[in-house]
Design an enzyme around this catalytic site. Structure first.
Site, PDB file in Angstrom:
ATOM      1  N   GLU A 178       0.812  -1.222   0.000  1.00 39.98           N
ATOM      2  CA  GLU A 178       0.000   0.000   0.000  1.00 39.98           C
ATOM      3  C   GLU A 178       0.841   1.265   0.000  1.00 39.98           C
ATOM      4  O   GLU A 178       0.440   2.283  -0.542  1.00 39.98           O
ATOM      5  CB  GLU A 178      -0.946  -0.002   1.209  1.00 39.98           C
ATOM      6  CG  GLU A 178      -1.967   1.109   1.155  1.00 39.98           C
ATOM      7  CD  GLU A 178      -3.219   0.818   1.977  1.00 39.98           C
ATOM      8  OE1 GLU A 178      -3.833   1.768   2.442  1.00 39.98           O
ATOM      9  OE2 GLU A 178      -3.588  -0.373   2.140  1.00 39.98           O
ATOM     10  N   ASP A 216      -2.935  -3.059   3.063  1.00 38.51           N
ATOM     11  CA  ASP A 216      -3.416  -3.222   4.441  1.00 38.51           C
ATOM     12  C   ASP A 216      -4.525  -4.265   4.503  1.00 38.51           C
ATOM     13  O   ASP A 216      -5.392  -4.326   3.630  1.00 38.51           O
ATOM     14  CB  ASP A 216      -3.949  -1.886   4.977  1.00 38.51           C
ATOM     15  CG  ASP A 216      -2.814  -0.908   5.255  1.00 38.51           C
ATOM     16  OD1 ASP A 216      -1.648  -1.316   5.208  1.00 38.51           O
ATOM     17  OD2 ASP A 216      -3.108   0.274   5.520  1.00 38.51           O
ATOM     18  N   TYR A 269      -0.589  -2.900  13.582  1.00 37.17           N
ATOM     19  CA  TYR A 269      -1.437  -2.129  12.674  1.00 37.17           C
ATOM     20  C   TYR A 269      -2.355  -1.170  13.441  1.00 37.17           C
ATOM     21  O   TYR A 269      -3.064  -1.587  14.360  1.00 37.17           O
ATOM     22  CB  TYR A 269      -2.266  -3.101  11.839  1.00 37.17           C
ATOM     23  CG  TYR A 269      -3.083  -2.451  10.751  1.00 37.17           C
ATOM     24  CD1 TYR A 269      -2.473  -1.924   9.625  1.00 37.17           C
ATOM     25  CD2 TYR A 269      -4.468  -2.380  10.851  1.00 37.17           C
ATOM     26  CE1 TYR A 269      -3.226  -1.335   8.624  1.00 37.17           C
ATOM     27  CE2 TYR A 269      -5.231  -1.799   9.850  1.00 37.17           C
ATOM     28  CZ  TYR A 269      -4.600  -1.269   8.737  1.00 37.17           C
ATOM     29  OH  TYR A 269      -5.342  -0.687   7.752  1.00 37.17           O
TER      30      TYR A 269
END
Length: 727
Positions: A8, A104, A309
Site C-alpha cells: 500500500e 493493508d 497495525y
C-alpha cells in the site's frame, strides 16, 4: 516466472522487498530473483468524477440530477499518475505469473489493490498476504501462509459497494444542495449525522436551566461526614429552607457511628487500545488531535515497526498471538519499561485471559508492541508519548488486578443520616505500571469523596461537630472537544431519534459513524469546509452548519442510515447478501434524496459576508474560521479563491505561554495572543534570535551524540588523574 507484490505504501514495500531479498531498484518497484515488489501511495485509482461520464457535468445543474452511472468508471488520481503507470508496467510484464496483494489487511486496503488491478485490466491469478504488523517475522510467516485472493472477493464487493454508495448519495445530495441554494454545501451519511450530534448537544446546553442545590457536611477530628436524605438516599436537596432548618436542629449534637462496612474489592486493567480509544486518551493527556495521533501511530507502525497495525477497532488479541507475548515483552523491555516487563516475563498467559477473545477480533487485533527491538532515542517526543501509552496498557493487562479495601461509614446525627467513605490500597497490581498520577479520577460532582478515615467502630461517638451548608449549581452537558466528539461518533446510539434497539446494536458492533480509519479525516473535513469551528478546545457549529441541517433531508442526519448500510455491508463481506441487491436499493435512495432537496422550500443566507472583494472575480468574500486559521473565501464556488488572514502559530506568548495567532500578510504580520499581547513578526524574529531559537533539533542531537564520546570536563579529569590517595 516471478510474482508481483503490491504493497500500500513505499515504506511497507521496502520492508517486504528486504525480507524477500529484492535489491534491484527499478522504476517504481524493487526486483529480486523470485519477486518484484511495487507499491501504491494509498489509493492510486478512484471512482471517476461526473464530468468523466459527460463533459456537460462539469457545470453543476439541478436539471442534470440525479447522476446514475450504469457502470462506474475508474480514474487514476492525478498526483499518483506516475506511480500508477509504474505499477501497471510491472503488472503486464510477461515474466510476472501472479499478483500478491499486500495492501493493508482490511476493507479499504482490499479496495486499494483491486481498483489498481481493475484499472490496469489484469486477469492474472491473485494471492493475498494478510498480516497485522510489518516486522520481518510477520512478513515471513505471512508469505508462508498466502491465501487465494478470491477468498476475499466478498470483502472487495463490500468495499466497492461502500465507495459507490457514498458516490451516489454524496455527489447527488451535495450538487443538489449547492445548486438549489447557490452556496457551497456538502453532505454525506457520516459527516451530516456528526453535525447533527453536535447540534443536539448545543440544543441541550441552550435549553438547560441550572438549579441551585444544597447539602451539609459535619467535620470533626480529621473526619468529614456528608448528610444523606433518609428517604431518597441523595446527598442533595433543592430546598434551601430544609437544609438550613436541619443545620439549626443538629447544632451541638454528637455523631454516633451506626455501621462500619469494610469490603475487599478488585479493579482490573483497562482493555488494550484500539485506534479510537488511543485517540481519545492522546487528546485527553497530550492534546493531540485524532489526525495527529493516527499519523504518529502510522510512523510507529511503518517506520519504527514497534507497534502493530493502527487502524483497528478491536481491543482484544486472538489466541494465536498469545505464544508471541514473551517475544513482545522482550522487545519493549527497555528504558522505563525494563523492570516492569521483567516482572511479567515468566507469567504464563492463559488463552482464556480477559484480553484474549477470537470472536472479538475481525481484521486486526488490538494495538500492541511488535517483536521488533526498540530504540527509544530514535523516536520524536510525540512518538515516545504514543508509544508509552500503548506499551503501558500492554503491560498493565498482564499484571494482576489491583486490590483495595473500601470502608463505608454510616452515622446518625440527631435523627439524620450522615455517611463517609475511605479506601485503603492492599495490592498495587496493574497500577504499578502507571505513574502515581494514574489514580482513578473522581467525579467532580460527587459529594461523598474518598478520604483517609480514622479508626472507628460501631457505637463510636464523635463530638464537637462543625456543621456547614454546601451549595452548588447543576451544570449543562459539556461542549464537545475533539476527543469527546470522537467518542460520540464511535457510540452514536444515544443520539438516535428512533431508539431502534437493533439499529443501535448494529452501530455498536460496526463501530458507529465512520470507521477507525476515517473518523479523523471526517472531523478535519468538517473543519475544512467551515461547518465546525474551534473556540479554545471546544467545538461549535457554524451558522453555515446550522442552516445546512435545516435544508438537508432528515434521513441523512440520522445515525440509523449508517447502521443500515454497515449491517448490509457486513453481510456482503460475509457472502450473505448480493452486491447487486444492495446497489439497487442505494440507487433508489439517492434518487429520492435528490428529489426531496429539489422540491425543498428552505433558504440559505450568508451571514459572514465582508466588504472585501475577491481579487479574481470581484465578488464579496466570506470570512470563515477553520480549525487553525481564519480565511477569506470567495462566495462563488466556481471561483474558489481563498486567502488566509490569520493562523494559529506554534509561537508561544511570552506572558501566558499560549499559542499566538499570526495575522496579516508580508512584512506587516503581527502575532496576537488572547491575553492581549501583540508583537510584530520582525520583532519576534529578533527576540527569538537573541534567545538562541535558531538551533535545530538536528544540531541538538549531534551535540548530544558528541558528548557520549567525550569527557564532560577533560581539564578537570586530567587534574584528578594525577592525584594519589593513601588507603
Amino acid at each position: 516466472m516471478k510474482a508481483l507484490v503490491i504493497a500500500e505504501k513505499p515504506s511497507v514495500a521496502r520492508d517486504i522487498a528486504r525480507v524477500l531479498k529484492c535489491g534491484k531498484n527499478i522504476s517504481g518497484a524493487i526486483e529480486g530473483g523470485q519477486y518484484i515488489v511495487t507499491w501504491g501511495l494509498g489509493h492510486l485509482v478512484t471512482l471517476a468524477d461526473p464530468e468523466d461520464y459527460d463533459p456537460k457535468y462539469k457545470a453543476w445543474k439541478l436539471d442534470d440530477l440525479p447522476l446514475m452511472p450504469g457502470e462506474f468508471k475508474l480514474e487514476v488520481i492525478r498526483q499518483s499518475q506516475k506511480q500508477y503507470q509504474a505499477v501497471k508496467a510491472q503488472i503486464h510484464r510477461k515474466d510476472v505469473g501472479e499478483i500478491i496483494i499486500a495492501t493493508d489487511a482490511g476493507r479499504e486496503g482490499e479496495l486499494v489493490a483491486r481498483l489498481i488491478l481493475a484499472k490496469a485490466g489484469s486477469k492474472k491469478p491473485i494471492k493475498r498476504l494478510w498480516i497485522s504488523s510489518v516486522t520481518d517475522k510477520a512478513i515471513r510467516e505471512g508469505f508462508a501462509h498466502l491465501r487465494s485472493g478470491h477468498d476475499y472477493d466478498p470483502l472487495y464487493d463490500a468495499a466497492l459497494c461502500r465507495a459507490e454508495a457514498d458516490w451516489l448519495v454524496g455527489i447527488n445530495a451535495t450538487r443538489a444542495l449547492t445548486c438549489k441554494y447557490n452556496a457551497q454545501l456538502s453532505c454525506g451519511r457520516v459527516q451530516t449525522p456528526t453535525l447533527a450530534i453536535v447540534a443536539k448537544r448545543e440544543e441541550q446546553i441552550r435549553s438547560f436551566v441550572p438549579q441551585t442545590y444544597y447539602g451539609m457536611r459535619a467535620a470533626a477530628k480529621g473526619l468529614t461526614l456528608v448528610w444523606k436524605d433518609g428517604k431518597s438516599g441523595s446527598t442533595r436537596t433543592f430546598d434551601r429552607g430544609k437544609i438550613q432548618n436541619l443545620k439549626k436542629e443538629l447544632e451541638g449534637e454528637e455523631a454516633v457511628i451506626r455501621e462500619v462496612k469494610a469490603s475487599r474489592k478488585k479493579t482490573y486493567a483497562p482493555l488494550l487500545y484500539d485506534l479510537t480509544e488511543l485517540q481519545k486518551d492522546a487528546y485527553k493527556k497530550f492534546g493531540f488531535s485524532p489526525k495527529e495521533t493516527l499519523n504518529i501511530m502510522q510512523r510507529l507502525y511503518e517506520n519504527h515497526k514497534v507497534l502493530t497495525y493502527p487502524r483497528t477497532d478491536s481491543r482484544y488479541i486472538s489466541s494465536d498471538i498469545v505464544p508471541t507475548i514473551k517475544d513482545r515483552l522482550g522487545a519493549c523491555a527497555v528504558g522505563p519499561y525494563r523492570k516492569l516487563a521483567a516482572k511479567v516475563m515468566r507469567v504464563q498467559v492463559s488463552p482464556k485471559a480477559s484480553f484474549v477473545n477470537d470472536k472479538k477480533v475481525s481484521d486486526h487485533h488490538a494495538i500492541i508492541p511488535t517483536e521488533q527491538y526498540v530504540e527509544l532515542t530514535h523516536m520524536t517526543n510525540e512518538e515516545r508519548k504514543i508509544y508509552d501509552l500503548v506499551v503501558r496498557r500492554f503491560l498493565a493487562v498482564l499484571y494482576p488486578p489491583a486490590e483495595y479495601e473500601e470502608i463505608q461509614l454510616t452515622a446518625s446525627v440527631g435523627k439524620e443520616d450522615f455517611t463517609a467513605k475511605g479506601k485503603h490500597m492492599l495490592k498495587e497490581g496493574w497500577r504499578e505500571v502507571y505513574d502515581s498520577d494514574q489514580e482513578e479520577e473522581e467525579d467532580d460532582e460527587e459529594d461523598v469523596r474518598s478520604q483517609a478515615l480514622p479508626k472507628l467502630e460501631k457505637g463510636s461517638r464523635i463530638s464537637g461537630l462543625h456543621l456547614t451548608v454546601t451549595e452548588g449549581r447543576t451544570k449543562p452537558p459539556a461542549r464537545f472537544n475533539e476527543g469527546t466528539l470522537l467518542a460520540a461518533m464511535e457510540n452514536p446510539a444515544a443520539y438516535m431519534e428512533s431508539h431502534d434497539k437493533k439499529a443501535a446494536k448494529t452501530l455498536g458492533e460496526t463501530g458507529g459513524l465512520g470507521t477507525v480509519a476515517t473518523r479523523a479525516d471526517i472531523m478535519d473535513k468538517l473543519f475544512g469546509s467551515f461547518l465546525l469551528e474551534k473556540r479554545g478546545n471546544e467545538i461549535y457549529l457554524t451558522s453555515k452548519a446550522k442552516q445546512l441541517l435545516e435544508l438537508v433531508p432528515a434521513d441523512l442526519k440520522k445515525p440509523e442510515l449508517t447502521a443500515d448500510w454497515e449491517m448490509k455491508l457486513s453481510r456482503i463481506a460475509e457472502g450473505k447478501l448480493k452486491r447487486t441487491a444492495f446497489m439497487h436499493d442505494i440507487r433508489d435512495y439517492a434518487g429520492a434524496v435528490t428529489e426531496e432537496i429539489r422540491t425543498g422550500t428552505g433558504t440559505f443566507r450568508h451571514d459572514n459576508l465582508t466588504n472585501t472583494k475577491c481579487p479574481v472575480c470581484g465578488k464579496r468574500m466570506l470570512k470563515v474560521k477553520g480549525k487553525n486559521a481564519e480565511m477569506l473565501v470567495c462566495q462563488d464556488r466556481e471561483c474558489g479563491h481563498r486567502e488566509t488572514i490569520a493562523r494559529t502559530s506554534n509561537a508561544r506568548c511570552p506572558n501566558c505561554h499560549k499559542k499566538m495567532m499570526l495575522k496579516g500578510q508580508g512584512d506587516g504580520q503581527v502575532f496576537v495572543c488572547s491575553c492581549g499581547y501583540k508583537e510584530k513578526l520582525s520583532a519576534f524574529k529578533e527576540r527569538r534570535k537573541k534567545e538562541g531559537a535558531g538551533v535545530s533539533k538536528r544540531d541538538v542531537r549531534k551535540y548530544l551524540d558528541r558528548q557520549k564520546d567525550e569527557p564532560v570536563n577533560t581539564a578537570f579529569a586530567d587534574a584528578l588523574a594525577g592525584i594519589k590517595l593513601d588507603q
